[in-house]
Design a protein around this motif. Structure first.
Motif: not given
Length: 415
Positions: A126, A361-363, A379, A395, A399, A401
């Motif tokens: 992250q 959770r991925y970002t 993205r 959100r 950020r 997620e």
């Protein structure tokens, strides 16, 4: 007349082990050990580059060493034995980064870091700031190992070693001690048993450190002496730095990082994918015992050499198993993704992970780090998956997620 070899039934035993065994008929245990030591002295090789006044580091190419060196030559330097995903340029970075993360976590755990593997992996992927000293130590290790890969072609020097130590100890060691060797005016650091505080190793005097480091660099860079097998050189470098203990703290982490530098420099490119520390942390007593056996038996590195080759063998078995597991996940995901030809290999890998980690959770940052791509590419990948309904976007402050849904299987089947 009795003949005594350098080992007992193929095992390179230390005195601590020999004294508890039954000696050959006609010999006392002490006589048996003396015969072993004489046999070893006859075939021992000396590590080059050391001044004659120092007690030399030696090693013997006994059968267990030769056998494992041959195995590592096949596994760590060759391409024919490597799993296809590691050879594939489109997927190799993901496995290399996983190896870096595992080594960063485990090497820190050996030195006392208590962060969980899940929390540490999440922090690195992250890109968040560490919450405590344990997480800081792990993040430092990750940065340092990446630095090692960058300087693998350069000759080892004070600049590299001190930079490496400064990176490894950032935020965990008093600033005045980071990135410098101990001085004669400092209280010399000794190695103690964490269980009872017993001193198990007294390093050479601090006044000798500059000269000893220069000798170590000559050995590491192959400036003097005849042929030394590259993995013997890498493991010898690991031992040498740990033995000399030139820093206030972080000696073990620095020594293990230098092993990777030497192995990668010599072309053992697959070591980038394995974590030796993950094996060591599961049996730290064996690691310490191998070092003590070598140190107390006149710096005979053979004990440490055998142990580290066994560690490497186990580490490679672990990474092959990991690759096979990931391939099964990806194949399962691909069977469900056949109707979505526009999904790329990174997105397929993420869906394979999401199928096993519901709620994960991925970002943008975590996806970019995992696959070694730019934030813009990450993205595009995640927004496309959210548009397909395979991830839930949410959100958290500023950020964004992306959450792996509980019904991902059903969603894939509906596509």
């Amino acid at each position: 007349m009795l003949r005594v070899g350098s080992s007992d039934q193929g095992r390179y035993l230390a005195w601590d082990e020999v004294r508890h065994r039954q000696s050959p008929e006609g010999l006392t245990v002490e006589q048996w050990w003396t015969g072993m030591r004489l046999a070893r002295d006859q075939v021992a090789r000396q590590i080059p580059s050391e001044p004659a006044r120092w007690r030399p580091f030696t090693y013997s190419l006994v059968d267990p060493v030769l056998e494992k060196l041959h195995l590592m030559d096949q596994q760590a330097a060759g391409r024919l034995s490597a799993p296809a995903p590691i050879l594939d340029p489109s997927t190799r970075d993901r496995y290399a980064i996983n190896g870096l993360i595992e080594e960063a976590i485990a090497s820190s755990q050996i030195e006392g870091a208590v962060a969980t593997r899940a929390a540490a992996r999440e922090m690195i992927r992250q890109g968040r700031k560490p919450r405590d000293e344990s997480e800081q130590m792990i993040l430092n290790n990750f940065a340092a190992i990446r630095y090692i890969a960058e300087v693998r072609s350069a000759d080892l020097s004070d600049e590299i070693v001190l930079t490496l130590h400064r990176m490894l100890t950032e935020g965990t060691l008093e600033e005045s001690f980071a990135g410098r060797f101990q001085l004669p005016s400092d209280e010399r650091v000794v190695v103690t048993d964490v269980r009872d505080g017993t001193v198990v190793h007294i390093p050479p005097p601090a006044a000798e450190i500059p000269e000893r480091m220069e000798a170590m660099y000559r050995f590491a860079n192959g400036v003097e002496g005849g042929f030394v097998h590259p993995l013997v050189r890498a493991i010898g470098l690991h031992y040498w730095l740990a033995h000399d203990h030139p820093f206030f703290d972080g000696n073990g982490r620095t020594a293990r990082a230098l092993f990777y530098w030497a192995a990668l420099r010599a072309g053992y490119w697959l070591t980038e994918f394995v974590s030796i520390s993950r094996v060591i942390v599961r049996a730290p007593v064996r690691y310490g015992r191998a070092f003590v056996y070598s140190e107390t038996d006149r710096n005979d590195l053979t004990y440490f050499l055998i142990h580290q080759l066994e560690v490497l063998e186990e580490a490679f078995a672990g990474v092959w198993g990991y690759v096979e597991e990931k391939q099964r996940e990806i194949l399962a995901a691909e069977r469900l993704l056949r109707s979505l030809p526009s999904v790329n290999h990174r997105q397929r890998a993420l869906i394979g992970h999401a199928l096993r980690k519901r709620g994960f959770r991925y970002t943008f940052q975590s996806h970019a780090t995992s696959h070694g791509v730019t934030r813009q590419t990450a993205r595009s990948d995640l927004l496309a998956l959210a548009k397909l309904g395979l991830l839930d976007a949410t959100r958290q402050g500023r950020r964004v997620e992306f959450i792996a849904p509980d019904d991902l299987n059903e969603r894939l089947q509906q596509r």
